[in-house]
Design a protein around this motif. Structure first.
Motif, PDB file in Angstrom:
ATOM      1  N   LEU A  71       0.836  -1.209   0.000  1.00 43.89           N
ATOM      2  CA  LEU A  71       0.000   0.000   0.000  1.00 43.89           C
ATOM      3  C   LEU A  71       0.868   1.257   0.000  1.00 43.89           C
ATOM      4  O   LEU A  71       0.569   2.232  -0.704  1.00 43.89           O
ATOM      5  CB  LEU A  71      -0.934  -0.003   1.209  1.00 43.89           C
ATOM      6  N   GLN A  72       1.958   1.234   0.753  1.00 44.12           N
ATOM      7  CA  GLN A  72       2.856   2.392   0.781  1.00 44.12           C
ATOM      8  C   GLN A  72       3.511   2.617  -0.581  1.00 44.12           C
ATOM      9  O   GLN A  72       3.608   3.759  -1.042  1.00 44.12           O
ATOM     10  CB  GLN A  72       3.922   2.196   1.858  1.00 44.12           C
ATOM     11  N   ILE A  73       3.938   1.534  -1.223  1.00 45.68           N
ATOM     12  CA  ILE A  73       4.545   1.655  -2.555  1.00 45.68           C
ATOM     13  C   ILE A  73       3.522   2.198  -3.546  1.00 45.68           C
ATOM     14  O   ILE A  73       3.810   3.112  -4.326  1.00 45.68           O
ATOM     15  CB  ILE A  73       5.115   0.299  -3.028  1.00 45.68           C
ATOM     16  N   ALA A  74       2.296   1.632  -3.528  1.00 52.22           N
ATOM     17  CA  ALA A  74       1.249   2.089  -4.451  1.00 52.22           C
ATOM     18  C   ALA A  74       0.918   3.557  -4.214  1.00 52.22           C
ATOM     19  O   ALA A  74       0.746   4.324  -5.171  1.00 52.22           O
ATOM     20  CB  ALA A  74      -0.001   1.220  -4.285  1.00 52.22           C
ATOM     21  N   ALA A  75       0.844   3.971  -2.952  1.00 51.87           N
ATOM     22  CA  ALA A  75       0.544   5.375  -2.642  1.00 51.87           C
ATOM     23  C   ALA A  75       1.672   6.288  -3.113  1.00 51.87           C
ATOM     24  O   ALA A  75       1.421   7.367  -3.673  1.00 51.87           O
ATOM     25  CB  ALA A  75       0.314   5.541  -1.141  1.00 51.87           C
ATOM     26  N   ALA A  76       2.918   5.861  -2.924  1.00 48.73           N
ATOM     27  CA  ALA A  76       4.059   6.679  -3.364  1.00 48.73           C
ATOM     28  C   ALA A  76       4.077   6.811  -4.880  1.00 48.73           C
ATOM     29  O   ALA A  76       4.308   7.911  -5.407  1.00 48.73           O
ATOM     30  CB  ALA A  76       5.365   6.054  -2.868  1.00 48.73           C
ATOM     31  N   VAL A  77       3.815   5.729  -5.603  1.00 51.95           N
ATOM     32  CA  VAL A  77       3.774   5.783  -7.067  1.00 51.95           C
ATOM     33  C   VAL A  77       2.647   6.704  -7.521  1.00 51.95           C
ATOM     34  O   VAL A  77       2.814   7.515  -8.432  1.00 51.95           O
ATOM     35  CB  VAL A  77       3.616   4.368  -7.667  1.00 51.95           C
ATOM     36  N   PHE A  78       1.488   6.600  -6.862  1.00 54.16           N
ATOM     37  CA  PHE A  78       0.349   7.453  -7.204  1.00 54.16           C
ATOM     38  C   PHE A  78       0.689   8.925  -6.997  1.00 54.16           C
ATOM     39  O   PHE A  78       0.470   9.761  -7.882  1.00 54.16           O
ATOM     40  CB  PHE A  78      -0.873   7.063  -6.370  1.00 54.16           C
ATOM     41  N   VAL A  79       1.224   9.266  -5.833  1.00 54.11           N
ATOM     42  CA  VAL A  79       1.545  10.665  -5.531  1.00 54.11           C
ATOM     43  C   VAL A  79       2.616  11.183  -6.491  1.00 54.11           C
ATOM     44  O   VAL A  79       2.479  12.285  -7.049  1.00 54.11           O
ATOM     45  CB  VAL A  79       1.987  10.827  -4.055  1.00 54.11           C
ATOM     46  N   PHE A  80       3.664  10.401  -6.722  1.00 60.05           N
ATOM     47  CA  PHE A  80       4.719  10.812  -7.656  1.00 60.05           C
ATOM     48  C   PHE A  80       4.143  11.040  -9.052  1.00 60.05           C
ATOM     49  O   PHE A  80       4.435  12.046  -9.702  1.00 60.05           O
ATOM     50  CB  PHE A  80       5.835   9.759  -7.706  1.00 60.05           C
ATOM     51  N   GLY A  81       3.304  10.106  -9.517  1.00 58.45           N
ATOM     52  CA  GLY A  81       2.705  10.225 -10.843  1.00 58.45           C
ATOM     53  C   GLY A  81       1.812  11.441 -10.967  1.00 58.45           C
ATOM     54  O   GLY A  81       1.837  12.147 -11.986  1.00 58.45           O
ATOM     55  N   MET A  82       1.018  11.726  -9.930  1.00 57.17           N
ATOM     56  CA  MET A  82       0.132  12.887  -9.973  1.00 57.17           C
ATOM     57  C   MET A  82       0.938  14.189  -9.957  1.00 57.17           C
ATOM     58  O   MET A  82       0.617  15.128 -10.692  1.00 57.17           O
ATOM     59  CB  MET A  82      -0.852  12.859  -8.797  1.00 57.17           C
ATOM     60  N   VAL A  83       1.959  14.257  -9.126  1.00 54.33           N
ATOM     61  CA  VAL A  83       2.800  15.460  -9.086  1.00 54.33           C
ATOM     62  C   VAL A  83       3.487  15.655 -10.429  1.00 54.33           C
ATOM     63  O   VAL A  83       3.525  16.775 -10.966  1.00 54.33           O
ATOM     64  CB  VAL A  83       3.828  15.368  -7.929  1.00 54.33           C
ATOM     65  N   TYR A  84       4.017  14.575 -10.987  1.00 51.55           N
ATOM     66  CA  TYR A  84       4.669  14.647 -12.295  1.00 51.55           C
ATOM     67  C   TYR A  84       3.710  15.167 -13.359  1.00 51.55           C
ATOM     68  O   TYR A  84       4.050  16.053 -14.139  1.00 51.55           O
ATOM     69  CB  TYR A  84       5.210  13.270 -12.689  1.00 51.55           C
TER      70      TYR A  84
END
Length: 184
Positions: A14-27
């Motif tokens: 869940l932490q990895i998925a959340a980090a990928v989501f946040v990084f992708g949205m910021v990008y």
């Protein structure tokens, strides 16, 4: 083994998925902001916001200008999105998750309403997939990404419904499959 996988999916996964989501949205947001907009040389006739909101409102409903196939896509797509929204935000277990992660909570809808919304969303997705196979133009335009996106959207709904109704597998297995499908 199942317990360990469930613990990983609920924690590290869940932490990895959340980090990928946040990084992708910021990008994506930075990318959009850096693109900028061309200066409009047209004389403004009103507020940009009101025109944009009016266009969004008009395009949210079935158009008389669309063919029957186009209207089917709009209606089935709307059913899917509304069903998905209701299932995601008004199922009591999801609200408990939002409360634990974000500290936000609200009243849940009755389980029968959630079941109807989930079944309608699943049915609409299947209908849209069949329509994509049957329509020669959509079939020709579809590629791997379209089917991958459909699958990644469909699996959380299906596994979640199976979990609520305890269909197919043991509870721990279904919960692990559901959370993993969401994290994908």
């Amino acid at each position: 083994m199942e317990q360990e996988l469930l613990i990983w999916v609920r924690g590290t996964g869940l932490q990895i998925a959340a980090a990928v989501f946040v990084f992708g949205m910021v990008y994506r947001m930075l990318h959009l902001l850096m693109l900028g907009r061309k200066m409009s040389l047209a004389e403004p006739r009103g507020s940009e916001w009101s025109g944009g909101l009016r266009t969004m409102w008009k395009r949210s409903f079935v158009s008389t200008k669309l063919s029957a196939r186009g209207n089917f896509t709009v209606i089935a797509g709307s059913i899917f999105h509304i069903g998905f929204f209701v299932t995601l935000f008004f199922l009591s277990q999801h609200i408990d998750l939002f409360r634990a992660v974000l500290g936000l909570h609200w009243p849940a809808m009755p389980r029968g309403v959630i079941d109807i919304a989930a079944v309608l969303a699943i049915g609409a997705m299947i209908a849209l997939l069949v329509h994509r196979f049957i329509d020669p133009v959509k079939r020709m335009l579809s590629d791997f990404q379209d089917y991958l996106t459909w699958t990644l959207s469909f699996l959380p709904l299906l596994t979640g419904f199976m979990l609520l109704r305890e269909i197919g597998f043991e509870y721990i297995t279904l919960l692990t499959l559901h959370i993993a499908s969401v994290e994908l």
